[in-house]
Write a protein that holds these residues in place. Structure first.
Motif, short mmCIF file in Angstrom:
data_model
loop_
_atom_site.label_atom_id
_atom_site.label_comp_id
_atom_site.label_asym_id
_atom_site.label_seq_id
_atom_site.Cartn_x
_atom_site.Cartn_y
_atom_site.Cartn_z
N UNK A 158 0.84 -1.19 0.00
CA UNK A 158 0.00 0.00 0.00
C UNK A 158 0.88 1.26 0.00
N UNK A 209 0.36 5.42 1.09
CA UNK A 209 -0.48 6.43 1.71
C UNK A 209 0.23 7.78 1.64
N UNK A 212 0.27 11.74 3.60
CA UNK A 212 -0.16 12.49 4.78
C UNK A 212 0.19 13.96 4.60
N UNK A 247 -0.79 17.86 9.70
CA UNK A 247 -1.87 17.82 10.70
C UNK A 247 -3.09 17.04 10.23
N UNK A 248 -2.88 16.08 9.38
CA UNK A 248 -3.97 15.26 8.89
C UNK A 248 -3.64 13.78 9.09
N UNK A 249 -4.66 12.95 8.95
CA UNK A 249 -4.43 11.52 8.96
C UNK A 249 -3.88 11.06 7.63
N UNK A 250 -3.72 9.75 7.48
CA UNK A 250 -3.18 9.19 6.24
C UNK A 250 -4.29 8.95 5.24
N UNK A 301 -5.29 6.96 1.69
CA UNK A 301 -4.92 5.84 0.82
C UNK A 301 -4.72 6.32 -0.61
N UNK A 333 4.03 13.99 3.04
CA UNK A 333 4.76 12.85 3.59
C UNK A 333 4.13 11.58 3.03
N UNK A 378 3.97 7.34 2.80
CA UNK A 378 4.26 6.12 3.54
C UNK A 378 3.95 4.90 2.68
N UNK A 412 4.20 -0.02 8.51
CA UNK A 412 4.56 1.14 7.71
C UNK A 412 6.06 1.37 7.68
N UNK A 413 6.51 1.94 6.58
CA UNK A 413 7.87 2.45 6.51
C UNK A 413 7.96 3.75 7.28
N UNK A 414 9.17 4.32 7.33
CA UNK A 414 9.39 5.50 8.16
C UNK A 414 8.92 6.79 7.50
N UNK A 429 8.73 6.22 12.53
CA UNK A 429 7.66 5.63 11.72
C UNK A 429 6.40 5.41 12.54
N UNK A 434 -8.43 8.04 10.61
CA UNK A 434 -8.98 9.27 11.13
C UNK A 434 -7.94 10.38 11.06
N UNK A 435 -8.36 11.59 11.46
CA UNK A 435 -7.48 12.76 11.41
C UNK A 435 -6.44 12.74 12.52
#
Lengths: 116, 113
Positions: A34, A36, A38, A41-44, A46, A88, A90, A106-108, B42, B105-106
């Motif tokens: 996968x 992703x 980012x 200040x947000x989530x990941x 897809x 960013x 991932x 996940x990778x770094x 990570x 989620x955020x």
């Protein structure tokens, strides 16, 4: 054990140029892979995934990734970068030996910077 | 909007406080996850739940206590945290299938003072 490596902490690209963000993996069985993204200040979010079939996978926002089993790689690519692609990124892997929705590792992360 | 909602978005707590993070999804997923994202590190998987049962505890200290009352809700109870626990805590959900992508989620930005 499963693991993911993103060898570059940062990738710098000029707008309009092609971009590549590298990812290599290690699993016991076959991988589900996968990507992703980012934003601050947000989530990941897809982008795309490889499960089986065609080694070239196309995803959101013009991104694609190529699965290479012999090199255990799953590099993310885009033919022409946009400044808005700066974020960013991932790479993640899930080992198919898990029957259920198990660990997603996940990778770094790689910071992509696209300059005008 | 991914369909996974985390509250609160920001939390500042003292080391002696008790607080809880909440995660909610209405995507029909039956796997839920907690991840910790620290600066320069990570994403660290903390806990995995499948069909409300905990299937993974990634050697997380007992000051973090997860709870999954149903497939749509996931909590992370916090008590006597340390400053190094300050991080972005991300919740995710997915179908119970190896090839299913996770929806995130955020996040909750936690600061321990």
């Amino acid at each position: 054990a499963q693991s993911v490596a993103q060898p570059e902490d940062q990738v710098n690209v000029a707008e309009g140029n092609p971009l590549t963000v590298k990812c290599t993996y290690s699993v016991s069985g076959n991988p589900y892979l996968f990507w992703y993204v980012q934003y601050p200040n947000r989530g990941l979010q897809f982008l795309l995934k490889y499960i089986t079939g065609d080694n070239l996978v196309k995803g959101s926002y013009g991104f694609e990734a190529e699965f290479n089993k012999s090199q255990t790689s799953f590099h993310l690519k885009k033919p022409s970068a946009l400044v808005s692609d700066s974020a960013l990124y991932f790479c993640a892997v899930r080992d198919t030996i898990y029957n259920q929705g198990g660990k997603l590792i996940f990778g770094q992360g790689t910071e992509l910077s696209v300059k005008p | 909007e991914t369909g996974v909602t985390q509250t609160p978005r920001h939390l500042v707590m003292g080391m002696t406080n008790k607080k809880s993070l909440k995660c909610e999804q209405h995507l029909g997923h039956n796997a839920m996850y907690w991840y910790k994202q620290s600066a320069k590190k990570p994403l660290e998987l903390m806990f995995v739940y499948n069909f409300k049962e905990q299937t993974e505890n990634n050697s997380v200290p007992s000051r973090f206590s997860p709870e999954c009352p149903n497939s749509s809700h996931l909590f992370l109870h916090l008590h006597t945290l340390q400053p190094e626990d300050s991080a972005l805590y991300l919740c995710a959900s997915s179908q119970d299938s190896g090839g299913a992508e996770a929806f995130f989620g955020q996040g909750t930005r936690l600061t321990v003072v």
